[in-house]
Write an enzyme that holds these catalytic residues in place. Structure first.
Site, short mmCIF file in Angstrom:
data_model
loop_
_atom_site.label_atom_id
_atom_site.label_comp_id
_atom_site.label_asym_id
_atom_site.label_seq_id
_atom_site.Cartn_x
_atom_site.Cartn_y
_atom_site.Cartn_z
CB SER A 246 7.88 -1.43 -10.70
OG SER A 246 8.27 -0.23 -10.42
CG HIS B 251 15.04 4.04 -12.36
ND1 HIS B 251 14.47 5.07 -13.09
CD2 HIS B 251 13.95 4.23 -11.26
CE1 HIS B 251 13.49 5.89 -12.56
NE2 HIS B 251 12.96 5.28 -11.39
CD GLU C 26 9.67 5.98 19.96
OE1 GLU C 26 9.85 5.23 21.11
OE2 GLU C 26 10.58 6.07 19.05
CE LYS D 202 -2.71 2.96 -9.38
NZ LYS D 202 -2.75 1.56 -9.96
CG ASP D 203 3.28 7.53 -8.00
OD1 ASP D 203 2.53 6.50 -7.57
OD2 ASP D 203 4.43 7.67 -8.17
#
Lengths: 418, 249
Positions: A226, A222, A294, A250-251
């Site tokens: 972004s 923040h 894994e 959108k998320d």
């Protein structure tokens, strides 16, 4: 002032209510929410890869909730651990659902975080001024690896036991103190009750450390906001839109699609990422013919085994992660997005391919051609960071970068029309 | 994805490192193998009969309780009768003595041997595995167990069998301690199905697949609802997304 192009939210107090006002004056929680959702400006051109962060955060939450629920029924005792997992699967109401969510959630968490990191690499998100954001992210990856490793030991199946043995045994390669360190880690001379118990406790603890580091990650994010597919910083108000409602919506849409895929695995292929052999109880006397970690550790496991001696392998494996800390300074190019870096762009895809090759080699016995390919791929992995990135940054002639995000959007719009 | 990638690589990689002595399992069609498939109830009941009359002489089924047999279609009375055929060591009682009593629906299937040493002593040193998770605990489990049960044969001339071992090309290394467990007509099915080795093997594999994953049918039913719900929800969210973003250029 330019006229507003899209509907901005009117600046109104979120807290008309006197109680909210009272609270906000003393603990500015509503101001904080408003600042980080309503007022937080975000580039308007983020593509779907920018959904990864919020999805990873939600997955962390899913893991913690399902994990705490499993912890209520799990018994970290070598004599009963395996059976207690089976009790969860068979006798606890919807226990199978909780456990399959947790098991598949781990793999999905790594898929998301690896995608998130590859996105940062492609769009140069780790470059100034976001170096610390990246470094905190790598710390989160390390914590995730420790958590996942210890979580895999808990069902006390064959691969749990032997995986724990192989990985803790790596520390014995440390000169002089090696064996003492292994004994200290295991709580005894062998992988046994004290090991299982402390792994359970740490597996419960570390996710909350991850939450703390995610908070730091968000504070760093923040600070400058972004990055975006153009790699150009925000310059004017028309480059950006408020996070809410644009990116919340959108998320959320991305989340529904993600959950669709996730549910597909949980309900219809719940053991896809699991090794069948781990449904056999741990037996310290019988070594499985083939020990592999894994899938999300396989590239690092391949690097470990590419070195002819054990200490070298351990150093190599830890360097493979540590080198990521220096990525912001190893990449000499000032241009962020690979879209404007004609030399870096194909090399990025070669790097991805190389990671996949390392993952494949990690599954194979370290002999013959597999060993040779593994060594070449290991060499290339380090060369990418230590040689290719610095040299390409210096040699490359970048394409013309758009002057602003709005300019980028216009270019993309025209390109799509053609 | 990863597994697909690995399979792809396996296909193109030279077979130089493949284990030549172990044969991959034969592929059989199972009613429960499809995404929405269910267990065939009559095959499960027949399979349970095979387990009870053949396998349970050596193999335990420790994670299954008698009451769970209701999933096979047995009613409470039948389950009580099945359980009563088994004897459970219980206690200590008020006198401090251990005692035997008939099993109740809430009991697990008892272990045929008191401990691992006793099991090994009666089986030439080999330990008969617990069958509760045999299908999940083996790669391609259903096909593997079916291939193993029907795959016994005489050893090729270049293989010398160890004392007490049988030749089975599907078993790792080809030499297995379990003698061929099934012969034609070994059990008499209540429903009159001819008890061939292939039939008994298929039935017991169906039963054991259920024992490995008793939640399978409930899981798939719930999964179908969850997926349908998410499809509708994601479509709605798509329209919300489009409507919120319509003015962003």
């Amino acid at each position: 002032m330019t006229k507003k192009k899209h509907p901005q939210r009117p600046s109104r107090p979120l807290y008309d209510n006197p109680v909210s006002k009272w609270i906000d004056k003393r603990l500015p929680v509503f101001t904080f929410i408003r600042h980080s959702l309503d007022e937080y400006p975000t580039p308007k051109n983020l593509n779907w890869l920018w959904n990864g962060g919020s999805l990873a955060g939600i997955t962390l939450l899913i893991m913690i909730i399902s994990g705490i629920t499993l912890g209520m029924h799990y018994n970290p005792d070598p004599a009963d651990a395996f059976n207690s997992i089976e009790r969860i699967m068979r006798d606890v109401n919807y226990g199978w659902l909780i456990r399959y969510i947790h098991v598949n959630g781990a793999s999905f968490f790594f898929i998301l975080v690896y995608l998130h990191m590859f996105r940062s690499m492609y769009y140069g998100s780790y470059k100034a001024p976001r170096e610390l954001l990246w470094i905190v992210g790598v710390l989160i990856l390390l914590l995730m690896m420790a958590t996942a490793f210890m979580g895999y030991v808990l069902p006390w199946g064959q691969m749990s036991f032997w995986g724990a043995k192989v990985i803790t045994n790596l520390f014995s390669a440390i000169p002089v103190f090696g064996d003492s360190i292994v004994q200290w880690l295991l709580g005894g001379p062998n992988v046994d009750a004290p090991t299982l118990h402390r792994f359970f406790v740490l597996h419960y603890l570390l996710p909350f450390l991850i939450v703390a580091f995610v908070a730091i990650h968000l504070i760093c994010l923040h600070q400058f906001g972004s990055n975006n597919p153009s790699g150009v910083e925000v310059k004017k108000s028309e480059d950006q839109i408020p996070f809410h409602p644009y990116y919340t919506v959108k998320d959320l849409y991305g989340l529904t699609i993600y959950l669709l895929v996730f549910a597909g695995f949980v309900f219809f292929a719940p053991n896809f990422f699991m090794e069948a052999v781990n449904y056999n109880p741990a037996n310290p006397l019988v070594t499985p013919p083939h020990i592999a970690p894994e899938w999300y550790f396989l590239p690092f496991y391949a690097i470990l085994r590419s070195f002819p001696d054990k200490l070298g392998g351990v150093i190599g494996m830890f360097s493979a992660v540590s080198v990521l800390f220096f990525l912001p300074w190893l990449d000499r190019s000032k241009i962020k997005s690979a879209a404007y870096r004609p030399m870096f762009r194909p090399l990025f895809w070669v790097f991805i391919l190389n990671c996949l090759i390392l993952g494949w080699i990690g599954q194979k016995p370290p002999q013959g051609w597999y060993l040779i390919i593994g060594r070449l791929a290991t060499l290339y992995y380090f060369a990418h960071f230590l040689i290719i990135l610095p040299v390409v940054g210096w040699l490359e002639r970048p394409l013309t970068v758009p002057s602003s995000i709005s300019e980028y959007c216009k270019r993309e719009h025209n390109r799509r029309k053609k | 994805m990863i597994r697909l990638f690995i399979i792809f690589i396996l296909i193109i990689s030279p077979p130089c490192l493949a284990d030549a002595t172990t044969r991959p399992p034969e592929q059989t069609h199972w009613s429960f193998a499809t995404p929405l498939g269910t267990f065939d109830r009559s095959a499960m009941q027949r399979g349970f009969q095979v387990y009870k009359e053949v396998c349970s002489a050596c193999h335990e089924l420790s994670h299954i309780r008698f009451r769970e047999l209701s999933a096979l279609g047995f009613n409470d009375k039948e389950i009580k009768a099945i359980a009563a055929d088994y004897s459970i060591k219980d206690g200590p009682n008020d006198e401090g003595e251990m005692f035997d009593r008939p099993a109740l629906p809430g009991d697990s299937f008892p272990n045929p041997f008191p401990n691992e040493q006793a099991a090994r002593a009666s089986n030439g040193g080999a330990f008969p595995v617990d069958l509760s998770l045999i299908i999940k605990g083996r790669e391609d489990g259903a096909n593997y167990v079916h291939s193993l049960l029907t795959g016994y044969g005489s050893a090729p001339t270049d293989i010398t069998l160890f004392e007490g071992k049988s030749y089975n090309p599907y078993f790792e290394g080809g030499q297995i301690s379990m003698p061929p467990p099934l012969v034609d007509g070994q059990v008499t099915y209540v429903d009159g199905t001819p008890a061939t080795v292939d039939q008994m093997s298929k039935d017991v594999v169906t039963f054991l697949s259920w024992a490995s994953a008793p939640e399978l049918e409930a899981r798939r039913q719930m999964g179908l609802k969850v997926i349908l719900y998410l499809i509708v929800f994601s479509m709605l969210m798509y329209f919300v997304y489009r409507s919120v973003w319509r003015n962003v250029k």
